[in-house]
Motif scaffolding. Structure first.
Motif, PDB file in Angstrom:
ATOM      1  N   VAL A 120       0.826  -1.297   0.031  1.00  0.00           N
ATOM      2  CA  VAL A 120       0.100  -0.013  -0.008  1.00  0.00           C
ATOM      3  C   VAL A 120       1.123   1.444  -0.004  1.00  0.00           C
ATOM      4  O   VAL A 120       0.439   2.363   0.268  1.00  0.00           O
ATOM      5  CB  VAL A 120      -1.022   0.146   1.318  1.00  0.00           C
ATOM      6  N   ASP A 121       2.281   1.291  -0.341  1.00  0.00           N
ATOM      7  CA  ASP A 121       2.937   2.248  -0.459  1.00  0.00           C
ATOM      8  C   ASP A 121       2.535   3.123  -1.594  1.00  0.00           C
ATOM      9  O   ASP A 121       2.093   2.490  -2.624  1.00  0.00           O
ATOM     10  CB  ASP A 121       4.485   1.651  -0.494  1.00  0.00           C
ATOM     11  N   TYR A 122       2.589   4.364  -1.547  1.00  0.00           N
ATOM     12  CA  TYR A 122       2.343   5.320  -2.670  1.00  0.00           C
ATOM     13  C   TYR A 122       3.215   4.861  -4.025  1.00  0.00           C
ATOM     14  O   TYR A 122       2.737   4.891  -5.136  1.00  0.00           O
ATOM     15  CB  TYR A 122       2.900   6.578  -2.413  1.00  0.00           C
ATOM     16  N   HIS A 123       4.454   4.206  -4.034  1.00  0.00           N
ATOM     17  CA  HIS A 123       5.227   3.797  -5.127  1.00  0.00           C
ATOM     18  C   HIS A 123       5.220   2.389  -5.086  1.00  0.00           C
ATOM     19  O   HIS A 123       5.174   1.704  -4.409  1.00  0.00           O
ATOM     20  CB  HIS A 123       6.731   4.426  -5.001  1.00  0.00           C
ATOM     21  N   HIS A 124       5.141   1.938  -6.586  1.00  0.00           N
ATOM     22  CA  HIS A 124       4.963   0.557  -6.767  1.00  0.00           C
ATOM     23  C   HIS A 124       6.130  -0.252  -6.376  1.00  0.00           C
ATOM     24  O   HIS A 124       7.337   0.210  -6.457  1.00  0.00           O
ATOM     25  CB  HIS A 124       4.826   0.338  -8.290  1.00  0.00           C
ATOM     26  N   GLY A 125       5.776  -1.469  -5.599  1.00  0.00           N
ATOM     27  CA  GLY A 125       6.992  -2.466  -5.159  1.00  0.00           C
ATOM     28  C   GLY A 125       7.524  -3.267  -6.351  1.00  0.00           C
ATOM     29  O   GLY A 125       7.291  -4.556  -6.403  1.00  0.00           O
ATOM     30  N   ASN A 126       8.107  -2.447  -7.141  1.00  0.00           N
ATOM     31  CA  ASN A 126       8.703  -3.439  -8.297  1.00  0.00           C
ATOM     32  C   ASN A 126       9.725  -4.406  -7.771  1.00  0.00           C
ATOM     33  O   ASN A 126       9.817  -5.496  -8.501  1.00  0.00           O
ATOM     34  CB  ASN A 126       9.409  -2.201  -9.231  1.00  0.00           C
ATOM     35  N   GLY A 127      10.537  -4.382  -6.700  1.00  0.00           N
ATOM     36  CA  GLY A 127      11.263  -5.417  -6.209  1.00  0.00           C
ATOM     37  C   GLY A 127      10.783  -6.610  -5.898  1.00  0.00           C
ATOM     38  O   GLY A 127      10.927  -7.743  -6.254  1.00  0.00           O
ATOM     39  N   THR A 128       9.620  -6.545  -4.911  1.00  0.00           N
ATOM     40  CA  THR A 128       8.782  -7.556  -4.808  1.00  0.00           C
ATOM     41  C   THR A 128       8.215  -8.050  -5.914  1.00  0.00           C
ATOM     42  O   THR A 128       8.308  -9.385  -6.020  1.00  0.00           O
ATOM     43  CB  THR A 128       7.738  -7.121  -3.539  1.00  0.00           C
ATOM     44  N   GLN A 129       7.596  -7.524  -6.763  1.00  0.00           N
ATOM     45  CA  GLN A 129       7.140  -8.164  -7.803  1.00  0.00           C
ATOM     46  C   GLN A 129       7.928  -8.827  -8.843  1.00  0.00           C
ATOM     47  O   GLN A 129       7.821 -10.110  -8.981  1.00  0.00           O
ATOM     48  CB  GLN A 129       6.541  -6.705  -9.010  1.00  0.00           C
ATOM     49  N   ASP A 130       9.233  -8.222  -8.835  1.00  0.00           N
ATOM     50  CA  ASP A 130      10.163  -9.220  -9.576  1.00  0.00           C
ATOM     51  C   ASP A 130      10.627 -10.470  -8.879  1.00  0.00           C
ATOM     52  O   ASP A 130      10.905 -11.521  -9.462  1.00  0.00           O
ATOM     53  CB  ASP A 130      11.582  -8.142  -9.545  1.00  0.00           C
ATOM     54  N   ILE A 131      10.701 -10.522  -7.623  1.00  0.00           N
ATOM     55  CA  ILE A 131      11.178 -11.535  -6.737  1.00  0.00           C
ATOM     56  C   ILE A 131      10.067 -12.543  -7.024  1.00  0.00           C
ATOM     57  O   ILE A 131      10.403 -13.826  -7.045  1.00  0.00           O
ATOM     58  CB  ILE A 131      11.333 -11.303  -5.352  1.00  0.00           C
ATOM     59  N   PHE A 132       8.892 -12.195  -7.117  1.00  0.00           N
ATOM     60  CA  PHE A 132       7.728 -13.455  -7.144  1.00  0.00           C
ATOM     61  C   PHE A 132       6.961 -13.297  -8.201  1.00  0.00           C
ATOM     62  O   PHE A 132       6.042 -14.244  -8.384  1.00  0.00           O
ATOM     63  CB  PHE A 132       6.780 -12.935  -5.957  1.00  0.00           C
ATOM     64  N   TRP A 133       7.443 -12.875  -9.423  1.00  0.00           N
ATOM     65  CA  TRP A 133       7.019 -12.832 -10.766  1.00  0.00           C
ATOM     66  C   TRP A 133       6.598 -14.246 -11.399  1.00  0.00           C
ATOM     67  O   TRP A 133       5.530 -14.091 -12.111  1.00  0.00           O
ATOM     68  CB  TRP A 133       8.000 -12.090 -11.439  1.00  0.00           C
ATOM     69  N   GLU A 134       7.340 -15.139 -11.234  1.00  0.00           N
ATOM     70  CA  GLU A 134       7.172 -16.567 -11.616  1.00  0.00           C
ATOM     71  C   GLU A 134       6.528 -17.645 -10.540  1.00  0.00           C
ATOM     72  O   GLU A 134       6.825 -18.792 -10.840  1.00  0.00           O
ATOM     73  CB  GLU A 134       8.459 -16.886 -12.599  1.00  0.00           C
ATOM     74  N   ARG A 135       5.997 -17.204  -9.666  1.00  0.00           N
ATOM     75  CA  ARG A 135       5.822 -17.968  -8.404  1.00  0.00           C
ATOM     76  C   ARG A 135       4.259 -17.937  -8.295  1.00  0.00           C
ATOM     77  O   ARG A 135       3.432 -16.967  -8.153  1.00  0.00           O
ATOM     78  CB  ARG A 135       6.533 -17.507  -7.317  1.00  0.00           C
ATOM     79  N   SER A 136       3.576 -18.984  -7.752  1.00  0.00           N
ATOM     80  CA  SER A 136       2.292 -19.085  -7.780  1.00  0.00           C
ATOM     81  C   SER A 136       1.843 -19.358  -6.120  1.00  0.00           C
ATOM     82  O   SER A 136       0.534 -19.245  -5.773  1.00  0.00           O
ATOM     83  CB  SER A 136       1.478 -20.272  -8.614  1.00  0.00           C
TER      84      SER A 136
END
Length: 343
Positions: A194-210
Motif C-alpha cells: 500500500v506504499d504510494y510507489h509500486h513495489g517493483n522489487g517484490t514483484q520481480d522476486i515473486f513474478w514467476e511464482r504461484s
C-alpha cells in the motif's frame, strides 16, 4: 502487537540523492524511524531488538553476488580512493550489455542500481541487514503463533529486487518476511503493498511464482516513480501468471477512490485463499507527503487497518515509505491500531 526494531538503522545516514534533477539531502532519513518508534511506544506496543539471522537467510530471495556487493560496496569504494557516499553514474540501459558484471566499483554500482537516489554510505550494509532481521523476526513471531507483528524497518525494502537496489531500498524486507512464512508452514502467502510507489522489487522476486500473490495499490507509473513497472497489465509469468495484480491510481487520488480500490485488492487476496498476509506498509499516500501525490488524511489510516483485519489472516506489517516525518508516526500507528481494533 510485537514490534521488531533496531537502532542500527541510524547507521544509514548522510548521503544525498538525485531528485528531479537536483542533488539534495535524502528524504529517507533516520528521523522517520524515530518518529514511528515514539508513536508505537505511546500506543503501548512491545518493541524488541530483532533476532540474529544468518547472512544466508537473505539468499532465499536475493542473488548471492548481489548480497556480497552490498556487504562490501563501501569498503571497495574506499579502497578505490573514494570518500563519502556512493551514487552510480551509468546503467546498463537499452542496447548495452547486461550479461557481464564489471570488476570496478563504479561499474558494479551501476550494474546493481536502477537509480541515483539511493546512496550507499559506510553504515548502509549494517542498517539494511538489521532491517532485514527485523522483518524476519516479525515473520518468526507470526509463524510461532502471534496473530500479527510489525517490523519497523529502515531502510525500506520493496524496491529491492532479486539482484537490484534503488528507491531507498537495498534488501527486500517484505519478500524476506513472505519467504520466511512460506518456509515455516504457510503454503500460500499474499503480499499487499500500500506504499504510494509500486513495489517493483517484490514483484520481480515473486513474478514467476504461484505460492506468493503480490498485490499493489500505487501511483500510476505514467507519472510516478519507479515509472517502468506497475501497470495493470503486469500479471506474472509462467507459473506465476495471474499471481501479480497491480492497481495504479492517478495523482490526486482521494479516499473516495482509494477505499473502493482497497476493497477490490482485498477481493483479489480473498480469492487467493492465503494462509498469511504480509503488508508493505507505506504511508506516503498521505496528503502532506513531500514526494507523493495522493490525498489521504490521517483519519483514513485506521480505516485501512480495519479493512485489512477483515481478511482474518496472520499478518506481518513491514515498514516501507512515508516522508512527512511530523505525521509519519501517527499515520503508521493509526493503521496498526485500526487493525487491532477489529481482531
Amino acid at each position: 502487537m510485537k514490534v521488531a526494531h533496531s537502532a542500527l538503522h541510524a547507521r544509514h545516514d548522510g548521503g544525498k540523492e538525485l531528485h528531479r534533477g537536483e542533488l539534495v539531502p535524502c528524504f529517507e532519513m533516520p528521523v522517520r524511524a524515530d518518529y514511528i518508534l515514539k508513536a508505537v511506544e505511546r500506543a503501548g506496543f512491545n518493541v524488541s531488538e530483532p533476532r540474529p539471522f544468518a547472512l544466508e537467510s537473505l539468499l532465499r530471495v536475493h542473488d548471492a553476488h548481489f548480497v556480497e556487493f552490498l556487504r562490501t560496496a563501501h569498503e571497495e569504494w574506499r579502497a578505490a580512493g573514494k570518500e563519502g557516499f556512493m551514487l552510480p553514474s551509468g546503467f546498463p540501459a537499452r542496447s548495452l550489455r547486461r550479461d557481464h558484471i564489471p570488476s570496478g566499483i563504479n561499474g558494479k554500482m551501476g550494474y546493481y542500481a536502477f537509480d541515483a537516489s539511493t546512496p550507499i554510505v559506510e553504515g548502509t550494509w549494517e542498517a539494511a541487514f538489521a532491517a532485514a532481521q527485523c522483518a524476519l523476526t516479525a515473520a518468526a513471531w507470526v509463524a510461532e503463533g502471534d496473530k500479527s507483528a510489525y517490523a519497523l524497518c529502515r531502510p525500506p525494502g520493496h524496491h529491492a529486487g532479486y539482484a537490484l537496489y534503488g528507491g531507498y531500498c537495498f534488501l527486500n524486507n517484505a519478500a524476506l518476511a513472505a519467504q520466511y512464512l512460506r518456509d515455516h508452514g504457510f503454503a500460500r502467502v499474499a503480499v499487499l503493498d500500500v506504499d504510494y510507489h509500486h513495489g517493483n522489487g517484490t514483484q520481480d522476486i515473486f513474478w514467476e511464482r504461484s505460492d506468493v500473490l503480490f498485490v499493489s495499490i500505487h501511483g500510476s507509473p505514467e507519472t510516478e516513480y519507479p515509472y517502468f513497472l506497475g501497470y495493470a497489465d503486469e500479471r506474472g509469468e509462467g507459473a506465476g501468471e495471474g499471481y501479480t495484480r497491480n492497481f495504479p491510481l492517478p495523482r490526486g487520488t482521494t479516499w473516495k477512490e482509494y477505499g473502493p480500490t482497497l476493497s477490490a485488492a482485498m477481493d483479489v487476496i480473498g480469492g487467493f485463499s492465503p494462509d498469511a498476509l504480509v503488508v508493505s506498509l507505506g504511508v506516503d499516500t498521505y496528503e502532506g507527503d513531500p514526494i507523493s501525490s495522493f490525498k489521504l488524511a490521517t483519519s483514513h489510516y485506521p480505516l485501512i487497518g480495519q479493512r485489512l483485519a477483515e481478511l482474518k489472516l496472520p499478518t506481518v506489517f513491514v515498514q516501507e515509505g512515508g516522508y512527512a516525518v511530523d505525521d509519519i508516526g501517527t499515520n503508521v500507528a493509526g493503521v496498526l491500531e485500526g487493525f487491532l481494533s477489529r481482531r
